[in-house]
Design an enzyme around this catalytic site. Structure first.
Site, PDB file in Angstrom:
ATOM      1  N   ARG A   1     -13.534  -9.319   4.210  1.00 52.01           N
ATOM      2  CA  ARG A   1     -14.288  -8.458   4.919  1.00 52.01           C
ATOM      3  C   ARG A   1     -15.714  -8.339   5.659  1.00 52.01           C
ATOM      4  O   ARG A   1     -16.530  -8.425   6.485  1.00 52.01           O
ATOM      5  CB  ARG A   1     -14.415  -6.979   3.767  1.00 52.01           C
ATOM      6  CG  ARG A   1     -14.860  -5.692   4.711  1.00 52.01           C
ATOM      7  CD  ARG A   1     -14.788  -5.148   3.739  1.00 52.01           C
ATOM      8  NE  ARG A   1     -15.219  -3.423   4.730  1.00 52.01           N
ATOM      9  CZ  ARG A   1     -16.329  -2.862   3.878  1.00 52.01           C
ATOM     10  NH1 ARG A   1     -16.696  -2.813   2.606  1.00 52.01           N
ATOM     11  NH2 ARG A   1     -16.723  -1.172   4.674  1.00 52.01           N
TER      12      ARG A   1
ATOM     13  N   HIS B   1      -6.442  -5.351   4.873  1.00 52.84           N
ATOM     14  CA  HIS B   1      -6.436  -4.158   3.833  1.00 52.84           C
ATOM     15  C   HIS B   1      -5.199  -3.843   3.087  1.00 52.84           C
ATOM     16  O   HIS B   1      -4.262  -3.400   2.544  1.00 52.84           O
ATOM     17  CB  HIS B   1      -5.875  -2.763   4.423  1.00 52.84           C
ATOM     18  CG  HIS B   1      -7.859  -2.044   5.219  1.00 52.84           C
ATOM     19  ND1 HIS B   1      -8.004  -1.150   5.335  1.00 52.84           N
ATOM     20  CD2 HIS B   1      -9.118  -2.890   5.164  1.00 52.84           C
ATOM     21  CE1 HIS B   1      -9.305  -1.167   6.105  1.00 52.84           C
ATOM     22  NE2 HIS B   1     -10.427  -1.919   6.066  1.00 52.84           N
TER      23      HIS B   1
ATOM     24  N   HIS C   1     -17.351  -7.698   9.275  1.00 59.36           N
ATOM     25  CA  HIS C   1     -18.605  -7.206   9.159  1.00 59.36           C
ATOM     26  C   HIS C   1     -19.771  -8.231   9.704  1.00 59.36           C
ATOM     27  O   HIS C   1     -20.752  -7.475   9.932  1.00 59.36           O
ATOM     28  CB  HIS C   1     -19.024  -6.350   7.862  1.00 59.36           C
ATOM     29  CG  HIS C   1     -18.041  -5.077   7.178  1.00 59.36           C
ATOM     30  ND1 HIS C   1     -18.856  -4.010   6.758  1.00 59.36           N
ATOM     31  CD2 HIS C   1     -17.128  -4.704   7.249  1.00 59.36           C
ATOM     32  CE1 HIS C   1     -18.355  -2.931   6.576  1.00 59.36           C
ATOM     33  NE2 HIS C   1     -16.615  -3.432   7.586  1.00 59.36           N
TER      34      HIS C   1
ATOM     35  N   ASN D   1     -22.097  -0.336   4.683  1.00 60.31           N
ATOM     36  CA  ASN D   1     -22.302  -1.736   4.405  1.00 60.31           C
ATOM     37  C   ASN D   1     -22.803  -1.802   3.032  1.00 60.31           C
ATOM     38  O   ASN D   1     -22.602  -2.003   2.034  1.00 60.31           O
ATOM     39  CB  ASN D   1     -23.215  -2.724   4.232  1.00 60.31           C
ATOM     40  CG  ASN D   1     -22.342  -3.254   5.810  1.00 60.31           C
ATOM     41  OD1 ASN D   1     -20.583  -3.196   6.215  1.00 60.31           O
ATOM     42  ND2 ASN D   1     -23.403  -3.989   6.807  1.00 60.31           N
TER      43      ASN D   1
HETATM   44  C1  HEM Z   1      -9.563  -0.631  11.451  1.00 58.55           C
HETATM   45  C2  HEM Z   1     -10.150  -0.652  11.311  1.00 58.55           C
HETATM   46  C3  HEM Z   1     -10.827  -0.384   9.689  1.00 58.55           C
HETATM   47  C4  HEM Z   1     -12.148   0.377   9.157  1.00 58.55           C
HETATM   48  C5  HEM Z   1     -11.622   1.943   9.512  1.00 58.55           C
HETATM   49  C6  HEM Z   1     -11.915   0.459   8.386  1.00 58.55           C
HETATM   50  C7  HEM Z   1     -12.625   0.513   7.265  1.00 58.55           C
HETATM   51  C8  HEM Z   1     -12.584   0.017   5.478  1.00 58.55           C
HETATM   52  C9  HEM Z   1     -13.240   1.056   4.825  1.00 58.55           C
HETATM   53  C10 HEM Z   1     -13.376   2.199   4.627  1.00 58.55           C
HETATM   54  C11 HEM Z   1     -13.661   0.148   3.473  1.00 58.55           C
HETATM   55  C12 HEM Z   1     -14.086   0.680   1.933  1.00 58.55           C
HETATM   56  C13 HEM Z   1     -15.365   0.594   1.776  1.00 58.55           C
HETATM   57  C14 HEM Z   1     -15.937   1.551   0.684  1.00 58.55           C
HETATM   58  O1  HEM Z   1     -14.736   2.007  -0.053  1.00 58.55           O
HETATM   59  O2  HEM Z   1     -16.664   0.758   0.018  1.00 58.55           O
HETATM   60  C15 HEM Z   1     -12.538  -0.934   3.647  1.00 58.55           C
HETATM   61  C16 HEM Z   1     -12.609  -2.117   3.204  1.00 58.55           C
HETATM   62  C17 HEM Z   1     -11.992  -3.530   3.031  1.00 58.55           C
HETATM   63  N1  HEM Z   1     -11.809  -3.456   4.872  1.00 58.55           N
HETATM   64 FE1  HEM Z   1     -11.522  -2.455   6.785  1.00 58.55          FE
HETATM   65  N2  HEM Z   1     -11.571  -1.507   7.849  1.00 58.55           N
HETATM   66  C18 HEM Z   1     -11.332  -1.686   9.166  1.00 58.55           C
HETATM   67  C19 HEM Z   1     -10.834  -3.341   9.854  1.00 58.55           C
HETATM   68  C20 HEM Z   1     -10.515  -4.163   9.021  1.00 58.55           C
HETATM   69  C21 HEM Z   1     -10.619  -5.416   9.313  1.00 58.55           C
HETATM   70  C22 HEM Z   1      -9.998  -5.826  10.455  1.00 58.55           C
HETATM   71  C23 HEM Z   1     -10.834  -6.097   8.162  1.00 58.55           C
HETATM   72  C24 HEM Z   1     -10.589  -7.913   7.879  1.00 58.55           C
HETATM   73  C25 HEM Z   1     -10.104  -8.173   9.132  1.00 58.55           C
HETATM   74  C26 HEM Z   1     -10.797  -5.607   6.845  1.00 58.55           C
HETATM   75  C27 HEM Z   1     -11.164  -5.833   5.273  1.00 58.55           C
HETATM   76  C28 HEM Z   1     -10.881  -4.779   4.361  1.00 58.55           C
HETATM   77  C29 HEM Z   1     -11.082  -4.955   3.468  1.00 58.55           C
HETATM   78  C30 HEM Z   1     -10.368  -6.625   2.593  1.00 58.55           C
HETATM   79  C31 HEM Z   1     -11.450  -4.608   2.298  1.00 58.55           C
HETATM   80  C32 HEM Z   1     -11.450  -4.103   0.805  1.00 58.55           C
HETATM   81  C33 HEM Z   1     -13.256  -5.139   0.515  1.00 58.55           C
HETATM   82  C34 HEM Z   1     -13.150  -5.030  -0.725  1.00 58.55           C
HETATM   83  O3  HEM Z   1     -12.654  -4.494  -1.954  1.00 58.55           O
HETATM   84  O4  HEM Z   1     -14.518  -5.510  -1.114  1.00 58.55           O
HETATM   85  N3  HEM Z   1     -11.286  -3.915   7.320  1.00 58.55           N
HETATM   86  N4  HEM Z   1     -12.830  -0.958   4.910  1.00 58.55           N
END
Ligand code: HEM
Ligand SMILES: *[C@@H]1O[C@H](CO)[C@@H](O)[C@H](O)[C@H]1NC(C)=O
Ligand SMILES: *[C@@H]1O[C@H](CO)[C@@H](O)[C@H](O)[C@H]1NC(C)=O
Ligand SMILES: *[C@@H]1O[C@H](CO)[C@@H](O)[C@H](O)[C@H]1NC(C)=O
Length: 345
Positions: A89, A220, A93, A121
């Site tokens: 992530r 995800h 970002h 973030n």
């Molecule tokens: C398609 C649009 C996307 C949206 C709307 C989105 C949104 C989010 C949100 C809201 C979270 C949780 C953050 C939190 O609650 O603190 C999250 C976590 C995460 N996102 Fe996305 N995301 C998107 C695309 C991506 C992409 C493109 C990647 C990587 C290639 C990604 C990788 C991750 C990962 C791995 C997590 C978990 C991080 C952790 O556990 O520390 N996301 N995302």
């Protein structure tokens, strides 16, 4: 024109370093020397205008860079699988805000309004201490050579590979920004309440296709999200009611629970696999934006394919990560190689 002498000497056969036809035409060693000098001179001039990322960027300047990053990431992920998700992530970002330039790693200061403090973030991004540890190791090994932006790209690849996902060749040679862009982080990172068309647009704005968006969302398949980002989705129509009911107790309806966590992939939270897509077929996407990919729209067919054919997902994901890693890198003499990823030199 590529900068062969500075970047690729160890992996390019000697015969290709100097144009081989010119070599054949002349038997004079002073002529070779002339070609060598001109190439070096041209290389210096052209690296600014035409520099591009290459897989073997560090093969001469820091040959152990990639194995060092790999070892440290694998150790951290063994201890705490979620770290793999957090590193992937971070790279995402970084790349979506002013390109893949490590702008996301800069701390707040008198001159920097950090991206870390932007809404998507804050209290959410993690992994910064591990990136610091990797950077410290690389500064001991080859001071001033390996950029923080490249560390993020390689760490993302190693994270996915360490948790049984695909691997790919990371292109290298990014340099680190002198600035952060807080407002860019607030506008350019897609929020979890976006519709399918809004998600599509936000990826298109970064040069990524609809297919790239669907494949990259497969990240995800690991990691966690906070209640504040999925509470509203629990009451939407397109969610398995049993699944929603299991999440409500931890989330409640009070902002006191906003930072409580749930797995983004309810079935295999610590494995990089295709279960994310199978969950979507079962209406078990955690975020509204996740379930938008299987809600009667154009992504449905891709979601079905990925849920039945993991190898197709792996190939598409790897290719899309390479594309994402290519978003507006700083190269040549732009930016700098930060000594400490948290601040400009
Ligand atoms: C398609 C649009 C996307 C949206 C709307 C989105 C949104 C989010 C949100 C809201 C979270 C949780 C953050 C939190 O609650 O603190 C999250 C976590 C995460 N996102 Fe996305 N995301 C998107 C695309 C991506 C992409 C493109 C990647 C990587 C290639 C990604 C990788 C991750 C990962 C791995 C997590 C978990 C991080 C952790 O556990 O520390 N996301 N995302
Ligand atoms: C910050 O990001 C926004 C949105 O992408 C962009 O329009 C703006 O030019 C960026 N600012 C700087 C200083 O790079
Ligand atoms: C969602 O539904 C539950 C149960 O029906 C209710 O208690 C809760 O207040 C609702 N939450 C939101 C954010 O609408
Ligand atoms: C939260 O929801 C429960 C029912 O699930 C309800 O009894 C309670 O009054 C709600 N609290 C708030 C602050 O909305």
């Amino acid at each position: 024109m590529r900068c062969l002498f500075f970047e690729q000497t160890s992996s390019i056969p000697p015969s290709t370093l100097i144009n081989s036809q010119e070599m054949a035409r002349s038997s004079s060693s002073s002529f070779f020397f002339f070609i060598f000098l001109s190439s070096v001179a041209l290389c210096g001039l052209h690296s600014v205008a035409q520099a591009q990322l290459t897989p073997n960027f560090y093969s001469t300047s820091c040959p152990l860079a990639l194995t060092t990053i790999r070892t440290l990431v694998r150790t951290a992920v063994l201890l705490q699988p979620r770290m793999g998700a957090s590193l992937v992530r971070l790279h995402f970002h970084d790349c979506f805000v002013n390109g893949c330039d490590a702008s996301v790693l800069l701390d707040d200061s008198t001159t920097i309004q950090s991206e870390k403090s932007a809404v998507p973030n804050m209290n959410s991004l993690r992994g910064f201490e591990l990136i610091d540890a990797i950077k410290a190791a690389l500064e001991l090994l080859c001071p001033g050579k390996v950029s923080c932006a490249d560390i993020l790209a390689v760490a993302a690849r190693e994270s996915v590979a360490a948790l049984r996902g695909p691997t790919w060749t990371v292109l290298l040679g990014r340099r680190d920004s002198l600035i952060a862009n807080r407002s860019g982080a607030n506008t350019d990172l897609p929020p979890p309440f976006f519709s399918l068309s809004q998600l599509t647009q936000s990826f298109a704005d970064k040069g990524l296709s609809f297919g790239d968006m669907v494949a990259l969302s497969g990240a995800h398949t690991f990691g966690k999200a906070r209640c504040t980002n999925f509470r509203a989705h629990l009451n939407e129509s397109n969610i398995d009611p049993t699944f929603a009911a299991t999440l409500r107790p931890a989330c409640g309806n009070s902002s006191a629970n906003d930072n409580n966590l749930a797995n983004l992939d309810v079935s295999t939270p610590n494995t990089f696999d295709n279960a994310y897509y199978t969950n979507l077929l079962n209406r078990r996407g955690l975020l509204h934006s996740d379930q938008e990919l299987f809600n009667g729209g154009a992504a449905d067919a891709i979601v079905r394919t990925y849920s039945t054919t993991p190898s197709t997902f792996f190939t598409d994901f790897a290719n899309a990560m390479i594309k994402m890693g290519n978003i507006s890198p700083l190269t040549g003499t732009s930016g700098q190689i930060r000594r400490n990823c948290r601040r400009v030199n």
